[in-house]
Design a protein around this motif. Structure first.
Motif, PDB file in Angstrom:
ATOM      1  N   VAL A   1      18.105  39.041  22.464  1.00  0.00           N
ATOM      2  CA  VAL A   1      17.414  38.348  23.296  1.00  0.00           C
ATOM      3  C   VAL A   1      15.468  38.809  21.688  1.00  0.00           C
ATOM      4  O   VAL A   1      15.327  37.633  22.220  1.00  0.00           O
ATOM      5  CB  VAL A   1      16.417  39.092  24.432  1.00  0.00           C
TER       6      VAL A   1
ATOM      7  N   ALA B   1      20.133  42.222  33.209  1.00  0.00           N
ATOM      8  CA  ALA B   1      22.126  41.892  32.464  1.00  0.00           C
ATOM      9  C   ALA B   1      22.856  43.114  32.894  1.00  0.00           C
ATOM     10  O   ALA B   1      24.123  43.094  33.820  1.00  0.00           O
ATOM     11  CB  ALA B   1      21.674  40.919  31.328  1.00  0.00           C
TER      12      ALA B   1
ATOM     13  N   VAL C   1      15.249  40.786  30.616  1.00  0.00           N
ATOM     14  CA  VAL C   1      16.363  40.533  30.218  1.00  0.00           C
ATOM     15  C   VAL C   1      17.682  41.292  30.191  1.00  0.00           C
ATOM     16  O   VAL C   1      18.924  41.955  30.619  1.00  0.00           O
ATOM     17  CB  VAL C   1      16.787  39.448  28.857  1.00  0.00           C
ATOM     18  N   THR C   2      17.615  42.403  29.159  1.00  0.00           N
ATOM     19  CA  THR C   2      18.653  43.557  29.141  1.00  0.00           C
ATOM     20  C   THR C   2      18.825  44.531  30.512  1.00  0.00           C
ATOM     21  O   THR C   2      19.669  44.804  31.214  1.00  0.00           O
ATOM     22  CB  THR C   2      18.146  44.620  27.839  1.00  0.00           C
TER      23      THR C   2
END
Length: 154
Positions: A111, A137, A133-134
């Motif tokens: 990212v 996800a 996002v990590t």
């Protein structure tokens, strides 16, 4: 008789044809797998839907009238190099880090590298987005779907 300004450019015809044929190909390949039902989807259900949607998208693009008022899209130049390198670098970093460093460092690096493609992005915002996002996800893929990948390889 149509004028040259009202014709479709060859590039647009190629894009429509490629999208449509790719969608048909994916849908046809999906039929080789069990489709299942809506409640209990088989391995071919989702690829079939994606193939159909891709073909429909190509049809929607094809139905959009050609507009002579649109400005021509400039060809690739020096500016196009940075985004391509950053995006490909992010994918490569993910591929190299997922097994050796774990899921969290791989997603974060991917990212951040992709975020650097746009020069106006600030590093703090890119890292903050990478962390969000990590976490998302990790929750979806590791805990929700049970993907057998280590969060961090020590």
């Amino acid at each position: 008789m149509k004028t040259d300004s009202a014709r479709w450019p060859k590039e647009r015809l190629c894009v429509v044809a490629i999208l449509f044929l790719a969608g048909v190909f994916v849908a046809m390949q999906a039929l080789d797998y069990e489709l299942g039902t809506l409640r209990r989807m088989g391995p071919g259900y989702f690829p079939l839907l994606l193939g159909i949607l891709l073909s429909l998208l190509a049809c929607i693009i094809a139905l959009e009238p050609a507009s002579p008022a649109r400005a021509a899209v400039p060809g690739p130049g020096r500016r196009a190099v940075r985004p391509v390198l950053c995006i490909l670098g992010g994918i490569l970093m993910f591929a190299l880090l997922i097994r050796n460093a774990g899921f969290i460092p791989a997603v974060l690096a991917c990212v951040v590298a992709a975020g650097l493609a746009e020069p106006r992005n600030r590093l703090f915002e890119i890292v903050l987005l990478g962390l969000a996002v990590t976490v998302f996800a990790s929750v979806v893929f590791i805990y929700g779907l049970g993907v057998p990948v280590r969060l961090v390889a020590l």
